[in-house]
Design an enzyme around this catalytic site. Structure first.
Site, PDB file in Angstrom:
ATOM      1  N   MET A  14      86.262  37.183 -15.346  1.00 30.01           N
ATOM      2  CA  MET A  14      86.242  35.929 -14.361  1.00 30.01           C
ATOM      3  C   MET A  14      85.171  35.275 -14.611  1.00 30.01           C
ATOM      4  O   MET A  14      84.762  34.537 -13.604  1.00 30.01           O
ATOM      5  CB  MET A  14      86.349  36.798 -13.113  1.00 30.01           C
ATOM      6  CG  MET A  14      87.734  37.525 -12.787  1.00 30.01           C
ATOM      7  SD  MET A  14      88.244  37.640 -10.922  1.00 30.01           S
ATOM      8  CE  MET A  14      86.788  38.624 -10.308  1.00 30.01           C
ATOM      9  N   GLY A  32      77.563  43.436 -20.012  1.00 27.92           N
ATOM     10  CA  GLY A  32      78.841  44.237 -19.901  1.00 27.92           C
ATOM     11  C   GLY A  32      80.057  43.619 -20.534  1.00 27.92           C
ATOM     12  O   GLY A  32      80.737  44.197 -21.491  1.00 27.92           O
ATOM     13  N   HIS A  33      80.308  42.353 -20.111  1.00 24.78           N
ATOM     14  CA  HIS A  33      81.216  41.341 -20.903  1.00 24.78           C
ATOM     15  C   HIS A  33      81.043  41.313 -22.559  1.00 24.78           C
ATOM     16  O   HIS A  33      81.920  41.381 -23.094  1.00 24.78           O
ATOM     17  CB  HIS A  33      81.459  40.101 -20.248  1.00 24.78           C
ATOM     18  CG  HIS A  33      81.735  40.106 -18.808  1.00 24.78           C
ATOM     19  ND1 HIS A  33      80.760  39.641 -17.872  1.00 24.78           N
ATOM     20  CD2 HIS A  33      82.796  40.294 -18.486  1.00 24.78           C
ATOM     21  CE1 HIS A  33      81.363  39.615 -16.563  1.00 24.78           C
ATOM     22  NE2 HIS A  33      82.423  39.929 -16.756  1.00 24.78           N
ATOM     23  N   GLN A  64      93.669  38.098  -6.696  1.00 20.59           N
ATOM     24  CA  GLN A  64      93.152  39.272  -6.444  1.00 20.59           C
ATOM     25  C   GLN A  64      91.971  39.433  -5.664  1.00 20.59           C
ATOM     26  O   GLN A  64      91.352  40.643  -5.392  1.00 20.59           O
ATOM     27  CB  GLN A  64      92.677  39.857  -7.971  1.00 20.59           C
ATOM     28  CG  GLN A  64      91.513  39.222  -8.483  1.00 20.59           C
ATOM     29  CD  GLN A  64      91.099  39.520 -10.030  1.00 20.59           C
ATOM     30  OE1 GLN A  64      91.807  39.187 -10.762  1.00 20.59           O
ATOM     31  NE2 GLN A  64      90.224  40.413 -10.044  1.00 20.59           N
ATOM     32  N   GLY A 108      86.712  47.057 -19.351  1.00 20.50           N
ATOM     33  CA  GLY A 108      85.612  47.894 -19.027  1.00 20.50           C
ATOM     34  C   GLY A 108      85.998  49.051 -18.096  1.00 20.50           C
ATOM     35  O   GLY A 108      86.848  48.978 -17.123  1.00 20.50           O
ATOM     36  N   GLU A 109      85.410  50.184 -18.537  1.00 17.44           N
ATOM     37  CA  GLU A 109      85.534  51.276 -17.605  1.00 17.44           C
ATOM     38  C   GLU A 109      84.770  51.083 -16.133  1.00 17.44           C
ATOM     39  O   GLU A 109      84.860  51.956 -15.290  1.00 17.44           O
ATOM     40  CB  GLU A 109      85.087  52.461 -18.226  1.00 17.44           C
ATOM     41  CG  GLU A 109      85.860  53.927 -17.935  1.00 17.44           C
ATOM     42  CD  GLU A 109      85.296  55.071 -18.642  1.00 17.44           C
ATOM     43  OE1 GLU A 109      86.524  55.928 -18.868  1.00 17.44           O
ATOM     44  OE2 GLU A 109      84.162  54.864 -19.237  1.00 17.44           O
ATOM     45  N   LYS A 110      83.846  50.144 -16.303  1.00 22.87           N
ATOM     46  CA  LYS A 110      83.401  49.627 -14.795  1.00 22.87           C
ATOM     47  C   LYS A 110      84.461  49.711 -13.709  1.00 22.87           C
ATOM     48  O   LYS A 110      84.363  50.047 -12.728  1.00 22.87           O
ATOM     49  CB  LYS A 110      82.534  48.270 -15.030  1.00 22.87           C
ATOM     50  CG  LYS A 110      82.373  47.634 -13.806  1.00 22.87           C
ATOM     51  CD  LYS A 110      81.107  48.267 -13.136  1.00 22.87           C
ATOM     52  CE  LYS A 110      80.529  47.345 -11.999  1.00 22.87           C
ATOM     53  NZ  LYS A 110      81.443  46.580 -11.128  1.00 22.87           N
ATOM     54  N   ASP A 111      85.574  49.124 -14.008  1.00 20.53           N
ATOM     55  CA  ASP A 111      86.623  49.090 -13.282  1.00 20.53           C
ATOM     56  C   ASP A 111      87.626  50.141 -13.401  1.00 20.53           C
ATOM     57  O   ASP A 111      88.789  49.737 -14.153  1.00 20.53           O
ATOM     58  CB  ASP A 111      87.187  47.506 -13.122  1.00 20.53           C
ATOM     59  CG  ASP A 111      86.258  46.526 -12.829  1.00 20.53           C
ATOM     60  OD1 ASP A 111      86.004  46.218 -11.617  1.00 20.53           O
ATOM     61  OD2 ASP A 111      85.562  45.989 -13.729  1.00 20.53           O
ATOM     62  N   SER A 136      77.028  43.795 -12.922  1.00 20.61           N
ATOM     63  CA  SER A 136      78.263  43.084 -12.265  1.00 20.61           C
ATOM     64  C   SER A 136      78.013  41.629 -12.099  1.00 20.61           C
ATOM     65  O   SER A 136      76.836  41.260 -12.086  1.00 20.61           O
ATOM     66  CB  SER A 136      78.476  43.908 -11.116  1.00 20.61           C
ATOM     67  OG  SER A 136      79.295  42.990 -10.182  1.00 20.61           O
TER      68      SER A 136
END
Ligand code: AMP
Length: 282
Positions: A30, A36-37, A61, A148-151, A186
């Site tokens: 997004m 992270g991205h 979403q 990502g495992e973040k989500d 984030s």
């Protein structure tokens, strides 16, 4: 690197690059890209010849209109970051173009995977995630897609989506990337003040404490103590802190050879909703 802002531009670029004859990677985002991205893009690039990164703040979403409106939109900076990390194209269509009209999502019922935790707290959220990722997979048609495992819960939902509707597509899961302080990276962190960033560290501390508790053999007591600590913290509004099995998204209280226990947390700091998680080592 090229910027593609319509489905036609994507199709033409793919044809010119021989996309369908190559090993191709896809990283849906997004935007408001951070390290992270970037780690996802690098991982995609390491496993494929061409990489497309999509950027779309997907309206379906968001269950909170204010969250959607204030979500950071930083396309120019994102282009630089995507290129630096190894992307060959950024695909940034309008929501209307991607959905072929008014963005809408069909309800998805996959048990606790879509209806517990994030699904319970953000009604309709996974309907929107499934709708947009399904459309993106159809448009981009990659060999592999990185998430990502973040989500953590989203990973489970996407794995099921890929298995059911996109057989042959490989879902690659990338580890969660943190700031040196421990704060999970984030895009929403940009909305926190310096004070908020420091308050948010309480979430990481709580996860570490539960992870230690699990290693000491009393995970239940550690969860209880950390819930109390977060509830007593005036800077934090706790939604949940729990230990679950990442395979099913059902609560986990020990046992099960196959289980993938994680401690997960969701909370608001300065009105910004944050999520984080950590695997429990046996
Ligand atoms: P988003 O732009 O927040 O929708 O995220 C796009 C992708 O980046 C998703 O697969 C996320 O799980 C992933 N992602 C976001 N933050 C992180 C992070 N801190 N570490 C690893 N992956 C992340």
């Amino acid at each position: 690197m090229v910027l593609l802002q319509s489905l036609d531009a994507l199709t033409q670029w793919q044809a010119s690059m021989g996309w369908h004859e190559k090993v191709t990677g896809f990283v849906p985002t997004m935007g408001a890209l951070h390290e992270g991205h970037a780690s996802l893009i690098r991982l995609a690039k390491s496993q494929s010849e061409l990489v497309v990164v999509s950027i779309l703040v997907n309206p379906t979403q968001f269950n909170d209109a204010q969250d959607f409106e204030t979500y950071p939109r930083t396309l120019e900076g994102d282009m630089d970051k995507a290129q630096e990390a190894g992307a060959d194209a950024v695909f940034a269509p309008s929501a209307e173009a991607l959905y072929g009209g008014k963005p809408q999502a069909t309800a998805v019922h996959w048990g606790p995977l879509t209806h517990a935790y994030e699904g319970a707290r953000r009604p309709g959220h996974f309907d929107g995630v499934v709708a947009v990722v399904d459309l993106l997979f159809q448009a981009v048609h990659p060999t592999l897609a990185v998430f990502g495992e973040k989500d953590l819960q989203q990973v489970g939902v996407i794995e099921k989506l890929a298995k059911d509707r996109h057989p042959g597509l490989k879902v690659v899961v990338a580890p969660l990337v943190r700031e040196p302080s421990g704060l999970a990276m984030s895009s929403r962190n940009a909305r926190l003040s310096a004070q908020g960033v420091s308050s948010a560290l309480a979430l990481h501390q709580a996860l570490l404490a539960v992870q230690r508790g699990a290693m000491d053999g009393d995970v239940g007591r550690a969860v209880q103590a950390q819930r109390e600590a977060l509830r007593a913290n005036p800077a934090v509004t706790l939604e949940y802190l729990d230990v679950l099995d990442a395979l099913t998204f059902e609560p986990w209280s020990g046992g099960g050879q196959e289980a993938r226990p994680y401690v997960v947390v969701a909370a608001e700091v300065e009105g910004v909703r944050l999520i984080d998680n950590m695997p429990l080592k046996a």
